[in-house]
Scaffold this motif. Sequence first.
Motif, PDB file in Angstrom:
ATOM      1  N   UNK A  64       0.351  -1.284  -0.231  1.00 45.33           N
ATOM      2  CA  UNK A  64       0.244  -0.233  -0.309  1.00 45.33           C
ATOM      3  C   UNK A  64       0.752   1.555  -0.491  1.00 45.33           C
ATOM      4  N   UNK A  65       2.199   1.037  -0.455  1.00 48.71           N
ATOM      5  CA  UNK A  65       3.170   2.348   0.004  1.00 48.71           C
ATOM      6  C   UNK A  65       3.358   2.612  -0.923  1.00 48.71           C
ATOM      7  N   UNK A  66       3.674   4.150  -1.750  1.00 54.62           N
ATOM      8  CA  UNK A  66       3.822   4.790  -2.355  1.00 54.62           C
ATOM      9  C   UNK A  66       5.486   4.173  -2.635  1.00 54.62           C
ATOM     10  N   UNK A  67       5.568   3.394  -4.254  1.00 51.06           N
ATOM     11  CA  UNK A  67       7.479   2.953  -4.277  1.00 51.06           C
ATOM     12  C   UNK A  67       8.573   3.990  -4.111  1.00 51.06           C
ATOM     13  N   UNK A  68       8.055   4.783  -4.691  1.00 49.57           N
ATOM     14  CA  UNK A  68       9.681   6.384  -4.187  1.00 49.57           C
ATOM     15  C   UNK A  68       9.881   6.560  -2.748  1.00 49.57           C
ATOM     16  N   UNK A  69       8.927   6.368  -1.498  1.00 48.81           N
ATOM     17  CA  UNK A  69       8.343   6.340  -0.212  1.00 48.81           C
ATOM     18  C   UNK A  69       9.380   5.484   0.403  1.00 48.81           C
ATOM     19  N   UNK A  70       8.734   4.428  -0.311  1.00 45.78           N
ATOM     20  CA  UNK A  70       8.696   2.572   0.794  1.00 45.78           C
ATOM     21  C   UNK A  70      10.790   2.828  -0.098  1.00 45.78           C
ATOM     22  N   UNK A  71      10.917   2.919  -1.046  1.00 45.33           N
ATOM     23  CA  UNK A  71      12.632   2.821  -1.759  1.00 45.33           C
ATOM     24  C   UNK A  71      13.656   3.720  -0.500  1.00 45.33           C
ATOM     25  N   UNK A  72      12.710   4.881  -0.399  1.00 45.03           N
ATOM     26  CA  UNK A  72      13.845   5.878  -0.026  1.00 45.03           C
ATOM     27  C   UNK A  72      14.940   5.504   1.034  1.00 45.03           C
ATOM     28  N   UNK A  73      14.318   4.765   1.815  1.00 44.71           N
ATOM     29  CA  UNK A  73      15.424   4.675   3.473  1.00 44.71           C
ATOM     30  C   UNK A  73      15.988   3.109   2.873  1.00 44.71           C
ATOM     31  N   UNK A  74      16.831   2.448   3.384  1.00 43.29           N
ATOM     32  CA  UNK A  74      17.712   1.965   2.485  1.00 43.29           C
ATOM     33  C   UNK A  74      17.597   0.275   3.679  1.00 43.29           C
ATOM     34  N   UNK A  75      17.034   1.171   5.265  1.00 42.67           N
ATOM     35  CA  UNK A  75      16.423  -0.788   6.022  1.00 42.67           C
ATOM     36  C   UNK A  75      15.448  -0.974   5.633  1.00 42.67           C
ATOM     37  N   UNK A  76      14.554   0.020   4.390  1.00 42.82           N
ATOM     38  CA  UNK A  76      13.293  -0.903   4.347  1.00 42.82           C
ATOM     39  C   UNK A  76      13.406  -1.722   2.855  1.00 42.82           C
ATOM     40  N   UNK A  77      12.427  -2.894   3.018  1.00 46.51           N
ATOM     41  CA  UNK A  77      12.460  -3.717   2.012  1.00 46.51           C
ATOM     42  C   UNK A  77      11.066  -3.710   1.207  1.00 46.51           C
ATOM     43  N   UNK A  78      11.820  -4.050   0.049  1.00 48.82           N
ATOM     44  CA  UNK A  78      10.401  -5.008  -0.985  1.00 48.82           C
ATOM     45  C   UNK A  78       9.401  -5.440   0.287  1.00 48.82           C
ATOM     46  N   UNK A  79       8.067  -6.007   0.298  1.00 43.71           N
ATOM     47  CA  UNK A  79       7.351  -7.070   1.126  1.00 43.71           C
ATOM     48  C   UNK A  79       7.676  -8.471   0.180  1.00 43.71           C
ATOM     49  N   UNK A  80       8.288  -8.052  -0.738  1.00 47.89           N
ATOM     50  CA  UNK A  80       7.894  -9.682  -1.402  1.00 47.89           C
ATOM     51  C   UNK A  80       9.405 -10.113  -1.797  1.00 47.89           C
ATOM     52  N   UNK A  81      10.168  -9.700  -1.620  1.00 46.61           N
ATOM     53  CA  UNK A  81      11.744  -9.794  -1.138  1.00 46.61           C
ATOM     54  C   UNK A  81      12.440  -9.655  -2.442  1.00 46.61           C
ATOM     55  N   UNK A  82      12.054  -8.287  -3.412  1.00 49.37           N
ATOM     56  CA  UNK A  82      12.575  -8.319  -4.414  1.00 49.37           C
ATOM     57  C   UNK A  82      13.635  -6.869  -4.565  1.00 49.37           C
ATOM     58  N   UNK A  83      13.627  -6.527  -3.634  1.00 50.06           N
ATOM     59  CA  UNK A  83      14.405  -5.680  -3.450  1.00 50.06           C
ATOM     60  C   UNK A  83      14.841  -5.109  -1.985  1.00 50.06           C
TER      61      UNK A  83
END
Length: 83
Positions: A64-83
């Motif tokens: 449910x996140x905007x991906x540009x926000x989710x990707x901005x912090x290096x300790x937060x990762x993709x929920x499907x473990x793609x990154x």
Amino acid sequence: MSDTRCRRCLLRELAEGAALYESVKAYRQELSEDTRTPDGEFEARLDLCRACRYLQNATCMQCGCYVEIRAAKKDIHCPMEKW
Ligand code: SF4
């Protein structure tokens, strides 16, 4: 009625997302270097999102996140473990 949602689009690519994207850029700049995903990794994450079936209208349909926000912090990762 046709479906006009933009699949595989980021905020930066959506006309209606321009103001929000400016906020995302400001948010990234305010993060400390320890916290902020480096530019190259940030773009690589977004490339993976663009190719992902869960991206819809700049939003990850898994978290449910905007991906540009989710990707901005290096300790937060993709929920499907793609990154
Ligand atoms: S965060 Fe992960 S699951 Fe969500 S759109 Fe990006 S790659 Fe897909």
